[in-house]
Design a protein around this motif. Sequence first.
Motif: not given
Length: 400
Positions: A328-330, A319-323, A354-362
């Motif tokens: 992001l995740a189920t 909600n904070q990041e408007n995504i 959640l432990d790989h790719g762009w989600r780690v940066k997020f």
Amino acid sequence: MSYQFIQTSLELKLYIESIRSAKWIALDTEFVTEGNKSRLCLVQIASSSGLALIDATLVTDLSPFWERVCDKKTTLIVHAARGDMEFCFRSIGRFPQKLFDIQLASGFVSTEFPSSYKNIVKKYLNVNLSKNETRTNWKRRPLSQLQIEYALDDVRYLEPLASLLKKKMKELNRYSWFKEETKRSLQLLEDACLEDHWRQIKGVRNCSRRELAIVRGVWNWRQRIAAFWKKTPSKILRNDLILEIAKRKSADIERVISIQGIREYLKNDALVMLCEVIRDALLLEENDLPELKDVQQTSSATCNILTHFIMTALNQIANQENIAITILATHQDIRAAVLTRINHLSPDDLLSKLDHGWRVKFFGPLIDELIAGKIALRIAEEGSKQPLQWLKIKKEELEN
């Protein structure tokens, strides 16, 4: 509304030539479900050359068209890519190299996902679409004028939407995330189309994700070779040898040859091709590796509580990041992340996306810090923009 109506193979050939230089093609499909299969009835297309319809009940071999949209210089624009891309993959065995799914893109710039085409068009272009033909019988001929207008509306707004959403994602520095997620989604769809039969190999459950990538690659290569030579796959290479190849994790031809029994199946050129397949699997990035299945659950009660807690935290961030949280995740993704930590899996065996790719940066170290108690959540004061407030726990408080 002018358009081309393609009803013969010759007309299709001429149409493909007419869009040969197109930098983008927008696409949608209409189909009917027959048993467990989908029968393609109509393909709608928009490009800089205009609008077109392909009658798939008359033109049954669409492989030349799918080859055209998979050209590496062309961006293919769709909404909710899975169904359309399944037709493409089952026809020619591959996907477009440059795919833009506006449904996925909209989830990277808003909290709404999955969102219907009608809602996306209304939100970003302020155009009201009629959806009166949603339940129509697309197999019946001739098509009515209402059906044709409905079908063309499904593609005529795709390119303006793609341009707008791409701009928004770049402004938020999320376009690279979108491309990464698109690639991952297509790999999952490819696995689904191939039905993951390679996972049935005895002993594969004990493989790491890197080893699974080799198993998958060699299995699919064996299937293609078997189809070409019109042989059963086991006559090309036994399953136990595929597993042994994966365990060695080496594309060195001498190491592959040293596997007992492999020379009975593969010679010279075939061995070279096999080593190339292994090398490709070894070079895959972590987020492109197959996911593990059936990880042991050490404590279902603990896992459930932690999963719900982290889900609440991630909803706040979305909600904070408007995504969209569903991008992001189920719930299953978060549970997998919790199980990964409870079971102390090695880095090569990390289960959750959640432990790989762009989600780690997020997310950064957020999940680990929540589980370790380094971050807490409390109900925010009345009138706050967000219902929850983050609290950083001091080191001395943790020690107490």
